[in-house]
Write an enzyme that holds these catalytic residues in place. Structure first.
Site, PDB file in Angstrom:
ATOM      1  N   ARG A 147       0.855  -1.177   0.000  1.00  7.42           N
ATOM      2  CA  ARG A 147       0.000   0.000   0.000  1.00  7.42           C
ATOM      3  C   ARG A 147       0.897   1.235   0.000  1.00  7.42           C
ATOM      4  O   ARG A 147       1.852   1.298   0.782  1.00  7.42           O
ATOM      5  CB  ARG A 147      -0.878  -0.016   1.252  1.00  7.42           C
ATOM      6  CG  ARG A 147      -1.911   1.060   1.275  1.00  7.42           C
ATOM      7  CD  ARG A 147      -2.647   1.071   2.594  1.00  7.42           C
ATOM      8  NE  ARG A 147      -2.112   2.099   3.468  1.00  7.42           N
ATOM      9  CZ  ARG A 147      -2.768   2.633   4.501  1.00  7.42           C
ATOM     10  NH1 ARG A 147      -3.980   2.210   4.806  1.00  7.42           N
ATOM     11  NH2 ARG A 147      -2.228   3.569   5.249  1.00  7.42           N
ATOM     12  N   TYR A 159      -3.500  11.558   6.386  1.00  4.33           N
ATOM     13  CA  TYR A 159      -3.646  10.163   6.779  1.00  4.33           C
ATOM     14  C   TYR A 159      -2.602   9.287   6.074  1.00  4.33           C
ATOM     15  O   TYR A 159      -2.330   9.460   4.892  1.00  4.33           O
ATOM     16  CB  TYR A 159      -5.045   9.632   6.418  1.00  4.33           C
ATOM     17  CG  TYR A 159      -5.062   8.127   6.522  1.00  4.33           C
ATOM     18  CD1 TYR A 159      -5.145   7.524   7.774  1.00  4.33           C
ATOM     19  CD2 TYR A 159      -4.874   7.325   5.406  1.00  4.33           C
ATOM     20  CE1 TYR A 159      -5.069   6.154   7.894  1.00  4.33           C
ATOM     21  CE2 TYR A 159      -4.800   5.953   5.514  1.00  4.33           C
ATOM     22  CZ  TYR A 159      -4.895   5.375   6.762  1.00  4.33           C
ATOM     23  OH  TYR A 159      -4.800   4.026   6.892  1.00  4.33           O
ATOM     24  N   ASP A 210      -5.208   3.813   0.034  1.00  4.71           N
ATOM     25  CA  ASP A 210      -6.339   4.051   0.941  1.00  4.71           C
ATOM     26  C   ASP A 210      -6.727   5.529   0.914  1.00  4.71           C
ATOM     27  O   ASP A 210      -5.924   6.386   1.293  1.00  4.71           O
ATOM     28  CB  ASP A 210      -5.929   3.634   2.363  1.00  4.71           C
ATOM     29  CG  ASP A 210      -7.106   3.582   3.329  1.00  4.71           C
ATOM     30  OD1 ASP A 210      -8.192   4.074   2.982  1.00  4.71           O
ATOM     31  OD2 ASP A 210      -6.921   3.035   4.444  1.00  4.71           O
ATOM     32  N   HIS A 212      -9.227   6.667   2.658  1.00  2.71           N
ATOM     33  CA  HIS A 212      -9.670   6.882   4.042  1.00  2.71           C
ATOM     34  C   HIS A 212     -10.903   7.782   4.121  1.00  2.71           C
ATOM     35  O   HIS A 212     -10.921   8.793   4.854  1.00  2.71           O
ATOM     36  CB  HIS A 212      -8.519   7.406   4.900  1.00  2.71           C
ATOM     37  CG  HIS A 212      -8.487   6.805   6.273  1.00  2.71           C
ATOM     38  ND1 HIS A 212      -8.945   7.463   7.380  1.00  2.71           N
ATOM     39  CD2 HIS A 212      -8.078   5.592   6.713  1.00  2.71           C
ATOM     40  CE1 HIS A 212      -8.799   6.686   8.441  1.00  2.71           C
ATOM     41  NE2 HIS A 212      -8.281   5.536   8.062  1.00  2.71           N
ATOM     42  N   GLU A 236      -9.055   1.928  -1.718  1.00  3.33           N
ATOM     43  CA  GLU A 236      -9.805   1.611  -0.496  1.00  3.33           C
ATOM     44  C   GLU A 236     -10.598   2.805   0.031  1.00  3.33           C
ATOM     45  O   GLU A 236     -10.111   3.941  -0.012  1.00  3.33           O
ATOM     46  CB  GLU A 236      -8.794   1.153   0.558  1.00  3.33           C
ATOM     47  CG  GLU A 236      -9.406   0.876   1.912  1.00  3.33           C
ATOM     48  CD  GLU A 236      -8.348   0.473   2.928  1.00  3.33           C
ATOM     49  OE1 GLU A 236      -7.230   0.088   2.542  1.00  3.33           O
ATOM     50  OE2 GLU A 236      -8.654   0.562   4.129  1.00  3.33           O
ATOM     51  N   GLU A 262     -13.638  -1.597   6.570  1.00  5.02           N
ATOM     52  CA  GLU A 262     -12.934  -1.851   7.837  1.00  5.02           C
ATOM     53  C   GLU A 262     -13.755  -1.376   9.036  1.00  5.02           C
ATOM     54  O   GLU A 262     -13.543  -1.864  10.146  1.00  5.02           O
ATOM     55  CB  GLU A 262     -11.538  -1.213   7.828  1.00  5.02           C
ATOM     56  CG  GLU A 262     -11.554   0.299   7.783  1.00  5.02           C
ATOM     57  CD  GLU A 262     -10.171   0.921   7.650  1.00  5.02           C
ATOM     58  OE1 GLU A 262      -9.319   0.326   6.996  1.00  5.02           O
ATOM     59  OE2 GLU A 262      -9.970   2.010   8.201  1.00  5.02           O
ATOM     60  N   ARG A 283     -13.558  -5.347   3.457  1.00  5.44           N
ATOM     61  CA  ARG A 283     -12.494  -5.161   4.447  1.00  5.44           C
ATOM     62  C   ARG A 283     -12.911  -5.541   5.877  1.00  5.44           C
ATOM     63  O   ARG A 283     -12.149  -5.365   6.823  1.00  5.44           O
ATOM     64  CB  ARG A 283     -12.064  -3.687   4.453  1.00  5.44           C
ATOM     65  CG  ARG A 283     -11.578  -3.187   3.124  1.00  5.44           C
ATOM     66  CD  ARG A 283     -10.090  -3.232   3.005  1.00  5.44           C
ATOM     67  NE  ARG A 283      -9.444  -2.424   4.006  1.00  5.44           N
ATOM     68  CZ  ARG A 283      -8.417  -2.820   4.759  1.00  5.44           C
ATOM     69  NH1 ARG A 283      -7.949  -4.045   4.649  1.00  5.44           N
ATOM     70  NH2 ARG A 283      -7.858  -2.001   5.628  1.00  5.44           N
ATOM     71  N   GLU A 339      -4.399  -7.466   5.124  1.00  3.58           N
ATOM     72  CA  GLU A 339      -3.522  -6.358   5.527  1.00  3.58           C
ATOM     73  C   GLU A 339      -2.618  -6.815   6.672  1.00  3.58           C
ATOM     74  O   GLU A 339      -3.078  -7.500   7.588  1.00  3.58           O
ATOM     75  CB  GLU A 339      -4.373  -5.169   5.979  1.00  3.58           C
ATOM     76  CG  GLU A 339      -3.557  -3.961   6.397  1.00  3.58           C
ATOM     77  CD  GLU A 339      -4.433  -2.794   6.846  1.00  3.58           C
ATOM     78  OE1 GLU A 339      -5.613  -3.024   7.163  1.00  3.58           O
ATOM     79  OE2 GLU A 339      -3.922  -1.667   6.875  1.00  3.58           O
ATOM     80  N   TRP A 402     -12.007  11.971   8.979  1.00  3.70           N
ATOM     81  CA  TRP A 402     -10.597  11.608   9.082  1.00  3.70           C
ATOM     82  C   TRP A 402     -10.371  10.296   8.367  1.00  3.70           C
ATOM     83  O   TRP A 402     -11.164   9.405   8.418  1.00  3.70           O
ATOM     84  CB  TRP A 402     -10.154  11.476  10.553  1.00  3.70           C
ATOM     85  CG  TRP A 402      -8.708  11.048  10.581  1.00  3.70           C
ATOM     86  CD1 TRP A 402      -7.611  11.826  10.287  1.00  3.70           C
ATOM     87  CD2 TRP A 402      -8.221   9.736  10.877  1.00  3.70           C
ATOM     88  NE1 TRP A 402      -6.477  11.072  10.375  1.00  3.70           N
ATOM     89  CE2 TRP A 402      -6.814   9.775  10.727  1.00  3.70           C
ATOM     90  CE3 TRP A 402      -8.833   8.536  11.231  1.00  3.70           C
ATOM     91  CZ2 TRP A 402      -6.000   8.663  10.934  1.00  3.70           C
ATOM     92  CZ3 TRP A 402      -8.033   7.424  11.434  1.00  3.70           C
ATOM     93  CH2 TRP A 402      -6.628   7.483  11.299  1.00  3.70           C
TER      94      TRP A 402
END
Ligand code: CS2
Ligand code: MG
Length: 402
Positions: A147, A159, A210, A212, A236, A262, A283, A339, A402
């Site tokens: 990643r 991030y 990602d 995020h 992601e 996630e 995820r 991951e 975030w």
């Protein structure tokens, strides 16, 4: 066999972890991860004040019935605190079952479907050059999938870019730190990062990224399109996923594979994404997705719709969650990738484990149960310390994701 005792253990070997230890009248014990980053004590209380009293005397082999008892029986369903607590119980019971039957948990989930589990590591840098160096470092360590995140020109922090390049840990001691954000700057920068990475490393390496949860669907569609020439393994969390229908917009415009989930707790967070084939990788993971029992059912639904798994495995998931994920990953057919962010040495010492990294893959080990333990004496040297994930504001001060 009956559950004799269950206790909630909290420690901070560099970061906070909550662990549930369930012991039976035959002396066998099982472990479950109950860590919810930045909200740890809420899960600890949910477990010790409300769940543990209901477990004493139950048959630990009844993983299905106990799961339903705690899910349906609470009346108040779903939510990260509830589902993390439920996951901890479920994971500990599977661990006990494996130990009692003297077999690794993967054998109880269908047996091995592959030799080992492909993982991806995290390379990050302040700028493109630094990220290239870090990707090279991960490649040298044997990673086949990496990643890549980089700082964004004009933003003081973002991030995925760590102070310590190796042990990326977003939570910080004290009150929540503040980051700032500009989708405009980000959208211009990220394609340049992946253009540079492909130019340097060629086509074979799997590259992931990602977002995020920071874009709108149409912005995510633009990014996915711009990244197509660099054929990412996945993009992601392009947008926050409460609005599952929003992914229809992204899907209409790009062939870049999408990974989401996630922060999902149950299949109900993902059922539209799965059944409409709006994502490619799910995820959800054991600790925040209701344990092995619920994740296995969710993955079975995903399998029908060509969705593969890509379990979350950040440092805020303890080695117990990692071990459980590996037993799950190695046993299901529609596994995609896992991951793997490395834990610090202190964490690995508190949680001795049998899983091992080799040639870009992890293997859970072939011992009974999950193959992970908890050193209570050592853990007592690392008491809980309040810590929070950062918050994020747009450059004009507006509160953002975030
Ligand atoms: C993440 C995490 O690993 C990931 O993909 O998005 O770094 C996430 O930010 C943390 O797990 C939050 O606790
Ligand atoms: Mg993520």
């Amino acid at each position: 066999m009956k559950v004799r005792d269950a206790k909630v253990l909290i420690c901070c070997p560099g970061r906070n972890f909550v662990t549930l230890k369930i012991t039976t009248d035959e002396g066998i014990y099982g472990l479950g991860d109950a860590t919810l980053n930045g909200r740890e004590l809420a899960v600890a209380s949910y477990l010790s004040d409300h769940v543990v009293p209901c477990l004493i005397g139950r048959d630990p082999f009844q993983t299905e019935d106990i799961w339903q008892y705690l899910y349906r029986g609470a009346y108040w369903r779903r939510g990260p605190v509830t589902m993390t607590a439920l996951a901890a119980v479920d994971t500990a019971l599977w661990d006990i079952k494996g130990k009692a039957l003297n077999t690794p948990v993967y054998n109880l989930l269908g047996g091995k479907s592959r030799k080992d589990v492909l993982v991806y590591g995290h390379a990050n840098g302040g700028d493109i050059e630094e990220t290239i160096d870090q990707v090279a470092r991960y490649k040298e360590m044997g990673y086949l999938a990496i990643r890549a995140q980089s700082g964004i020109p004009g933003l003081p922090s973002t991030y995925g870019v760590a102070q310590d390049k190796f042990f990326y840990e977003p939570a910080e001691k004290g009150l929540p730190p503040e980051n700032s954000w500009s989708s405009e700057k980000y959208l211009v920068h990220v394609p340049k990062l992946f253009e540079a990475l492909r130019a340097k490393f060629g086509d074979e390496l799997h590259l992931l990224h990602d977002v995020h949860h920071r874009l709108t669907p149409i912005e995510a569609a633009r990014l996915g399109k711009a990244l197509e020439p660099y054929h990412l393994f996945w993009l992601e969390d392009p947008v926050p996923a409460e609005l599952q229908e929003g992914f229809r917009i992204i899907r209409r415009h790009t062939t870049t594979p999408l990974a989401v989930g996630e922060v999902f707790n149950t299949v109900w967070d993902a059922h539209i994404l799965i059944t409409e084939q709006l994502i490619d990788y799910l995820r959800m993971t054991v600790v925040h997705g209701g344990g092995i029992t619920h994740l296995k059912k969710t993955a079975a639904l995903a399998e029908i719709y060509h969705v593969q798994t890509g379990c979350h495995g950040a440092t805020d998931l303890s080695p117990v969650a990692m071990a459980a994920a590996l037993h799950f990953d190695i046993s299901i057919n529609n596994f995609g990738i896992q991951e793997y962010m490395r834990h610090t040495q202190e964490t690995d010492e508190v949680f001795p484990h049998t899983y091992t990294f080799n040639n870009g893959c992890l293997h859970p080990g072939d011992g009974p149960g999950l193959g992970v333990d908890y050193d209570e004496k050592l853990a007592a040297k690392f008491p809980y310390e309040r810590a929070y994930l950062p918050i994020n504001r747009k450059l004009d001060g507006t509160m953002y994701n975030w």
